[in-house]
Design a protein around this motif. Structure first.
Motif, PDB file in Angstrom:
ATOM      1  N   ALA A 109       3.304   5.821 -12.264  1.00 25.76           N
ATOM      2  CA  ALA A 109       4.093   7.000 -12.259  1.00 25.76           C
ATOM      3  C   ALA A 109       5.647   6.759 -12.169  1.00 25.76           C
ATOM      4  O   ALA A 109       6.433   7.460 -12.817  1.00 25.76           O
ATOM      5  N   ILE A 110       6.119   5.718 -11.287  1.00 27.96           N
ATOM      6  CA  ILE A 110       7.564   5.439 -11.170  1.00 27.96           C
ATOM      7  C   ILE A 110       8.085   4.875 -12.612  1.00 27.96           C
ATOM      8  O   ILE A 110       9.155   4.929 -13.003  1.00 27.96           O
ATOM      9  N   LYS A 111       7.284   4.284 -13.526  1.00 32.33           N
ATOM     10  CA  LYS A 111       7.711   3.379 -14.537  1.00 32.33           C
ATOM     11  C   LYS A 111       7.767   4.809 -15.681  1.00 32.33           C
ATOM     12  O   LYS A 111       8.696   4.695 -16.429  1.00 32.33           O
ATOM     13  N   ILE A 148      -1.379   1.404  -5.314  1.00 33.07           N
ATOM     14  CA  ILE A 148      -0.335   0.796  -6.126  1.00 33.07           C
ATOM     15  C   ILE A 148      -0.498   1.072  -7.608  1.00 33.07           C
ATOM     16  O   ILE A 148       0.529   1.340  -8.312  1.00 33.07           O
ATOM     17  N   PRO A 149      -1.430   0.931  -8.070  1.00 31.49           N
ATOM     18  CA  PRO A 149      -1.634   1.132  -9.822  1.00 31.49           C
ATOM     19  C   PRO A 149      -1.198   2.440 -10.238  1.00 31.49           C
ATOM     20  O   PRO A 149      -0.254   2.476 -11.023  1.00 31.49           O
ATOM     21  N   GLY A 185       0.827  -1.187  -0.039  1.00 30.11           N
ATOM     22  CA  GLY A 185       0.130  -0.101  -0.059  1.00 30.11           C
ATOM     23  C   GLY A 185       0.749   1.235   0.069  1.00 30.11           C
ATOM     24  O   GLY A 185       1.831   1.159   0.450  1.00 30.11           O
ATOM     25  N   VAL A 186       0.218   2.116  -0.649  1.00 32.25           N
ATOM     26  CA  VAL A 186       1.143   3.585  -0.929  1.00 32.25           C
ATOM     27  C   VAL A 186       0.379   4.846  -0.630  1.00 32.25           C
ATOM     28  O   VAL A 186      -0.642   4.640  -1.433  1.00 32.25           O
ATOM     29  N   ALA A 187       0.956   5.894  -0.149  1.00 32.31           N
ATOM     30  CA  ALA A 187       0.349   7.234  -0.407  1.00 32.31           C
ATOM     31  C   ALA A 187       1.770   7.982  -0.624  1.00 32.31           C
ATOM     32  O   ALA A 187       2.241   8.404   0.407  1.00 32.31           O
TER      33      ALA A 187
END
Length: 422
Positions: free
Chosen positions: A26-28, A20-21, A11-13
């Motif tokens: 974004a990082i890709k 996550i999606p 999980g991430v904020a």
């Protein structure tokens, strides 16, 4: 016999993606979450930019009860609850029933400082003699362990539920602590991660230290430049990252999706000796931490194909690369690929380690190495140590077998963890 530990939920904020999606995309794509903040300009900050997760009021209502929402004013707590709850659901786990907690599940969720805005609000009310207007949630929003307490109540965990705090190493340290608890058979699964507040009352001290960039206020996305010759200081950020660690047998038994395996790691300190200080790392301690992590993971240094560094876009970047090179005993050509998420998020302080661990695990699971945004001009001293091709500027689509993730923090503290493709 030690248990094998795997990752079954994320999980991430983050400033450049909540969930996550969105974060993975974004990082890709190399998408930045660093923006201009009018409030910082009004307060005459030199650095008027920062990384802050974008979360709507409607989204927040999905995670908190009406009672919890009453007087809720702690950004780090909000980020941590969202990331932690999402990771638990991503792992396919249910929240425990009302009568009995889940004795096999625990939480180690860290922070550096929590509820700064709530503190400020409370101080004004107290000074005005309006203590009764503080509300019933002011304590839990401002105590450091408020984040683990909130998540513990939401999920119903009955194993160890606690909060750690070790500056910028907090998230990586939490992961290692949770790993060790499962490895030794004290828990079947642990939710681990970290979070941090945002805004002027958190970032002001760093602006006063003059370690933030002041010349990119009109071009925020170009400001965070790890490993670059034109790096001008770190951009402050905030958010939360969370991972569900689980005993391998438990994960297999319930048919859980496995993102990666945790092989081991190390935490240590340079003791603020031998060149180390409150703000600078003792290089010998960093190298010892890397070497011990590799030994504890029972691998060879040459097996590491990717490093997700701490790399903050400060003068410490050159020293960090030198430390990795010495610890891994690698040449210029066979140094692992290395990247830094901070080019897209800024330095999320106590949340940085966990957010970056989430990014690292996604790289392993989905076979890519995200690019180093804003590093079109690698520092010449870094290029004396490693080849430029080891610092990819664009995302590389290729398998990642073993990745080393590092976090180094104020107080001369270090943490390194080793992940492997399962």
């Amino acid at each position: 016999m030690n248990k094998r530990v795997v990752i079954t939920g994320l999980g991430v904020a983050a400033p450049n993606g909540v969930g996550i999606p969105g974060f993975e995309s974004a990082i890709k794509e190399g998408s930045s979450g660093i923006t201009f903040h009018e409030k910082l300009k009004e307060l005459k900050f030199s650095c008027q930019i920062g990384g802050k997760p974008q979360i709507s009021e409607e989204k927040i209502k999905e995670y908190f009860t009406p009672l919890q929402l009453r007087g809720l004013n702690s950004s780090g707590l909000i980020y941590g609850v969202i990331a932690g709850s999402d990771a638990w659901k991503d792992a396919g786990l249910e929240f425990s029933g009302e009568e009995e907690p889940d004795w096999d599940s625990g939480i180690i969720f860290g922070t550096g400082i929590l509820g700064v805005e709530k503190f400020r609000e409370s101080i004004h009310l107290i000074d005005e003699g309006k203590t009764r207007r503080l509300g019933s949630t002011s304590v839990i929003q401002t105590m450091a362990s408020g984040i683990s307490a909130y998540l513990g109540g939401i999920l119903g965990c009955g194993n160890q539920v606690t909060t750690n705090s070790s500056a910028c190493t907090t998230g990586t340290e939490a992961l290692l602590q949770g790993f060790e608890r499962i490895q030794t058979g004290k828990a079947k699964r642990m939710l681990v991660g970290s979070c941090g507040d945002d805004g002027p009352y958190v970032w002001g001290g760093f602006d006063a230290m003059r370690i933030l960039p002041g010349k990119y206020n009109d071009d925020p996305e170009k400001a965070s430049r790890p490993m670059s010759a034109t790096a001008a200081g770190f951009v402050p950020g905030s958010g939360a990252g969370a991972l569900v660690l689980e005993e391998l047998d438990s994960a297999l038994e319930r048919g859980a999706e496995i993102y990666a395996e945790v092989l081991g790691g190390e935490v240590n300190s340079g003791g603020q000796r031998g060149g180390g200080s409150m703000t600078a790392a003792n290089n010998k301690a960093v190298q010892r931490c890397i070497k011990a992590a590799i030994k504890n993971a029972n691998i060879q240094a040459s097996e590491i194909d990717t490093v997700n560094g701490h790399l903050t876009a400060t003068g410490g970047d050159v020293a960090e690369i030198s430390n990795w090179k010495d610890a891994l005993q690698s040449g210029k050509e066979n140094f692992p690929y290395i990247n830094s998420l901070k080019s897209m998020t800024g330095h999320c302080l106590s949340a940085s380690g966990s957010i970056e661990c989430v990014a690292s695990v996604l790289e392993i699971k989905h076979n890519f190495i995200f690019g180093n945004v804003n590093c079109e001009d690698p520092h010449p001293e870094i290029l004396e140590l490693i080849n430029a091709e080891r610092i990819p500027q664009q995302t590389l689509e290729q398998p990642v077998q073993i990745l080393a993730k590092a976090s180094f923090g104020f107080g001369d503290v270090n943490a390194v963890i080793i992940f492997k493709k399962y």
